[in-house]
Each structure stands twice: as structure tokens, then as C-alpha cells.
Write a protein that holds these residues in place. Structure first.
Motif, PDB file in Angstrom:
ATOM      1  N   ASN A  63       0.832  -1.060   0.092  1.00  0.00           N
ATOM      2  CA  ASN A  63      -0.137  -0.004  -0.032  1.00  0.00           C
ATOM      3  C   ASN A  63       0.846   1.193   0.069  1.00  0.00           C
ATOM      4  OD1 ASN A  63       0.722   0.833   2.827  1.00  0.00           O
ATOM      5  ND2 ASN A  63      -0.931  -0.904   3.563  1.00  0.00           N
ATOM      6  N   TYR A  91       0.071   4.095  -7.743  1.00  0.00           N
ATOM      7  CA  TYR A  91      -1.172   3.428  -7.668  1.00  0.00           C
ATOM      8  C   TYR A  91      -0.736   2.146  -6.957  1.00  0.00           C
ATOM      9  CZ  TYR A  91      -3.102   5.869 -11.347  1.00  0.00           C
ATOM     10  OH  TYR A  91      -3.782   6.918 -12.455  1.00  0.00           O
ATOM     11  N   LYS A  93      -1.628  -1.485  -4.157  1.00  0.00           N
ATOM     12  CA  LYS A  93      -2.467  -2.567  -4.451  1.00  0.00           C
ATOM     13  C   LYS A  93      -4.070  -2.420  -4.020  1.00  0.00           C
ATOM     14  CE  LYS A  93      -2.021  -4.628   0.534  1.00  0.00           C
ATOM     15  NZ  LYS A  93      -1.348  -5.435   1.226  1.00  0.00           N
ATOM     16  N   SER A  94      -4.287  -1.513  -3.232  1.00  0.00           N
ATOM     17  CA  SER A  94      -5.744  -1.191  -3.037  1.00  0.00           C
ATOM     18  C   SER A  94      -6.350  -0.949  -4.304  1.00  0.00           C
ATOM     19  CB  SER A  94      -6.012  -0.188  -1.794  1.00  0.00           C
ATOM     20  OG  SER A  94      -5.323   1.082  -2.206  1.00  0.00           O
ATOM     21  N   THR A  95      -5.671  -0.017  -5.103  1.00  0.00           N
ATOM     22  CA  THR A  95      -6.505   0.667  -6.234  1.00  0.00           C
ATOM     23  C   THR A  95      -6.195  -0.397  -7.518  1.00  0.00           C
ATOM     24  OG1 THR A  95      -5.782   2.622  -5.865  1.00  0.00           O
ATOM     25  CG2 THR A  95      -5.949   2.142  -7.996  1.00  0.00           C
ATOM     26  N   LEU A  97      -5.738  -3.897  -7.442  1.00  0.00           N
ATOM     27  CA  LEU A  97      -6.309  -5.133  -7.335  1.00  0.00           C
ATOM     28  C   LEU A  97      -7.966  -4.931  -7.245  1.00  0.00           C
ATOM     29  CD1 LEU A  97      -3.961  -7.010  -4.796  1.00  0.00           C
ATOM     30  CD2 LEU A  97      -4.165  -7.161  -7.185  1.00  0.00           C
ATOM     31  N   ARG A  98      -8.401  -3.786  -6.870  1.00  0.00           N
ATOM     32  CA  ARG A  98      -9.624  -3.300  -6.685  1.00  0.00           C
ATOM     33  C   ARG A  98     -10.384  -3.519  -8.288  1.00  0.00           C
ATOM     34  NH1 ARG A  98      -9.890   1.802  -4.825  1.00  0.00           N
ATOM     35  NH2 ARG A  98      -9.769   2.750  -6.866  1.00  0.00           N
ATOM     36  N   GLU A  99      -9.484  -3.244  -9.299  1.00  0.00           N
ATOM     37  CA  GLU A  99      -9.924  -3.208 -10.742  1.00  0.00           C
ATOM     38  C   GLU A  99     -10.645  -4.523 -11.045  1.00  0.00           C
ATOM     39  OE1 GLU A  99     -10.463  -0.510 -12.038  1.00  0.00           O
ATOM     40  OE2 GLU A  99      -9.391   1.029 -10.798  1.00  0.00           O
ATOM     41  N   GLY A 100      -9.847  -5.766 -10.371  1.00  0.00           N
ATOM     42  CA  GLY A 100     -10.269  -7.033 -10.573  1.00  0.00           C
ATOM     43  C   GLY A 100      -9.835  -7.458 -12.120  1.00  0.00           C
ATOM     44  N   SER A 104      -9.347  -3.267 -16.963  1.00  0.00           N
ATOM     45  CA  SER A 104     -10.069  -1.974 -16.140  1.00  0.00           C
ATOM     46  C   SER A 104      -8.932  -1.131 -15.687  1.00  0.00           C
ATOM     47  CB  SER A 104     -10.832  -2.477 -15.126  1.00  0.00           C
ATOM     48  OG  SER A 104     -12.117  -3.329 -15.703  1.00  0.00           O
ATOM     49  N   THR A 108      -7.870   2.632 -16.270  1.00  0.00           N
ATOM     50  CA  THR A 108      -7.385   3.820 -15.260  1.00  0.00           C
ATOM     51  C   THR A 108      -6.078   4.549 -15.618  1.00  0.00           C
ATOM     52  OG1 THR A 108      -8.381   2.294 -13.549  1.00  0.00           O
ATOM     53  CG2 THR A 108      -7.117   3.931 -12.730  1.00  0.00           C
TER      54      THR A 108
END
Length: 243
Positions: A63, A91, A93-95, A97-100, A104, A108
Motif C-alpha cells: 500500500n 497506484y 495494491k488497493s487501487t 487489485l480493486r479493478e479486478g 480495467s 485507469t
């Protein structure tokens, strides 16, 4: 004459005959703890402070606070201020990995590229990047696509790659062929700790020194001793071997 981008790492730019080739994508490999991520941090930090070049740090593993603490651990106390001012965009990991999915995440980044100008990029790491894909073919296809996107946006990029072996892997993966340069970080155990080394194995368009050179990580970041080529990595003694 080939245009280069200086890393700002003492000794390394001399080994690279001036720096990384401008707009290149460079694979940075090594086993855990060799200094790969710190090299990426130093590359971006020096880019802003010494060369007025803005950068992006993409991490799938840490993070933003972890990255800031790593930077401060080697004396880069202004890292947080540079991020806050937008000179370095993180950017974490919260950003990511949130993309999936990779598409995506790329969208970004493309939106950011369209609205801001960057010169340097670090991706940490390709190991976690690979988790987006179900098979090797899909991974390689998107890695090529990603590399093209970086070049199209004028970025000189470091792609960090984890490997399990102490010494560089003998099996050459496609990543090595898709990138313009290969840099390996190596460490060997000693009775008192570890010795650290860097090896620039390839840099397209550049006449580089392909010896393996000792390095150290201390306050102020990584330092490479470029006058110490042609030595034995095992059992080497002396202050230039690291700590």
C-alpha cells in the motif's frame, strides 16, 4: 546518438554508458530482498529531484504507506511530499487489485496518461501482474500490449520481476525478449551477512559494461562500485562489497 535517461544511482549510470535508453522498458529481476523495489523508488525519486521528470509507481503488493516507509528507510524523506504534490503518482495494491481485471486497470492508467505528463514508470511486480491472467499465452499477449502502451506514452519504465534463485535464472522467459533491457540484482550469503551485486545483462541500442559489479544499500539509496569488475562474487571482502 542514443538518448538516455539517468537513473541517478551512483555508479550505475556509468555501467549503463549514460543511463537507460530513453523510452525503453527494462526488466529488473532478482530474488526477494535484493533491492529491486528500492531501485524503483530511487529511480522515481531521483527523476523528480535531480532531473525534473515525473513518475508513476504501480504496486500490486504494497500500500502507499508501505512504499513511503520504504523510501524514508533509505533517506528519501521528501517522498511523501512529492506524492502529495503529484510529482510521483502511486497506484498501490488497493487501487490495482480493486479493478479486478487487467483491462480495467489499464483503462485507469490510460485516463491518467491522457490528463497528465509522466516520464518514468515502475511496475512492482510482474509476479503479481501475472495473477490477472488464466494462462501463459494471455499473460504474454497483455504484457506485450502493456509494453506498447508505455512506449506510446513516452515512458522509460522498470518492470520488477521476482525470481526464486539466488543467481539469475538460466531459463530465458518471453519477458526477457519483450523488454529492451535486463538488469539483475544478486545477493550472496557471507559469514557476516550478504554481499550485493548488480548485473546489466542487456540494453538494446547501448554499449554497456556486462561485468557483475558490487553494490550497497545505505542511507541515500543504492550505490554501485563500477571500478570493481572482474572479481569473484563468493568470498569477496572489502568495503566495496556491500554490507
Amino acid at each position: 546518438m542514443v538518448e538516455t535517461v539517468k537513473t541517478g544511482v551512483e555508479g550505475l549510470d556509468s555501467v549503463l554508458n549514460g543511463g537507460l535508453v530513453e523510452n525503453a522498458t527494462v526488466l529488473v529481476s532478482g530474488n526477494p530482498g535484493t533491492g529491486k523495489s528500492l531501485f524503483g523508488i530511487q529511480y522515481l525519486y531521483n527523476g523528480v529531484r535531480e532531473f525534473d521528470e515525473h513518475g508513476i509507481y504501480i504496486s500490486f503488493e504494497e500500500n502507499a504507506e508501505d512504499i513511503r516507509q520504504a523510501a524514508e528507510s533509505i533517506g528519501f524523506d521528501e517522498w511523501g511530499d512529492l506524492v502529495e504534490r503529484g510529482d510521483i503518482k502511486v497506484y498501490d495494491k488497493s487501487t490495482m487489485l480493486r479493478e479486478g481485471d487487467f483491462s480495467s486497470a489499464i483503462d485507469t492508467l490510460l485516463e491518467d496518461f491522457a490528463n497528465a505528463s509522466y516520464d518514468r514508470l515502475v511496475l512492482d511486480s510482474l509476479t503479481m501482474f501475472s495473477l490477472f491472467f488464466e494462462d501463459e499465452k494471455e499473460k504474454r499477449t497483455y504484457l506485450l500490449k502493456f509494453s506498447d502502451i508505455l512506449k506510446q506514452n513516452g515512458l522509460t519504465s522498470l518492470l520488477i520481476n521476482e525470481q526464486g534463485a539466488v543467481f539469475p535464472e538460466t531459463e530465458i522467459g518471453l519477458e526477457n525478449f519483450l523488454t529492451d533491457g535486463n538488469v539483475y540484482f544478486i545477493q550472496t550469503p557471507t559469514d557476516s551477512g550478504v554481499n550485493r551485486y548488480v548485473w546489466v545483462a542487456k540494453m538494446r541500442k547501448q554499449d554497456i559494461d556486462t561485468d557483475i559489479f558490487p553494490m550497497e544499500i545505505a542511507d541515500g539509496g543504492i550505490k554501485v562500485y563500477e571500478r570493481a569488475g572482474g572479481f569473484s562474487m563468493m568470498g569477496r571482502e572489502g568495503p566495496e562489497a556491500g554490507f
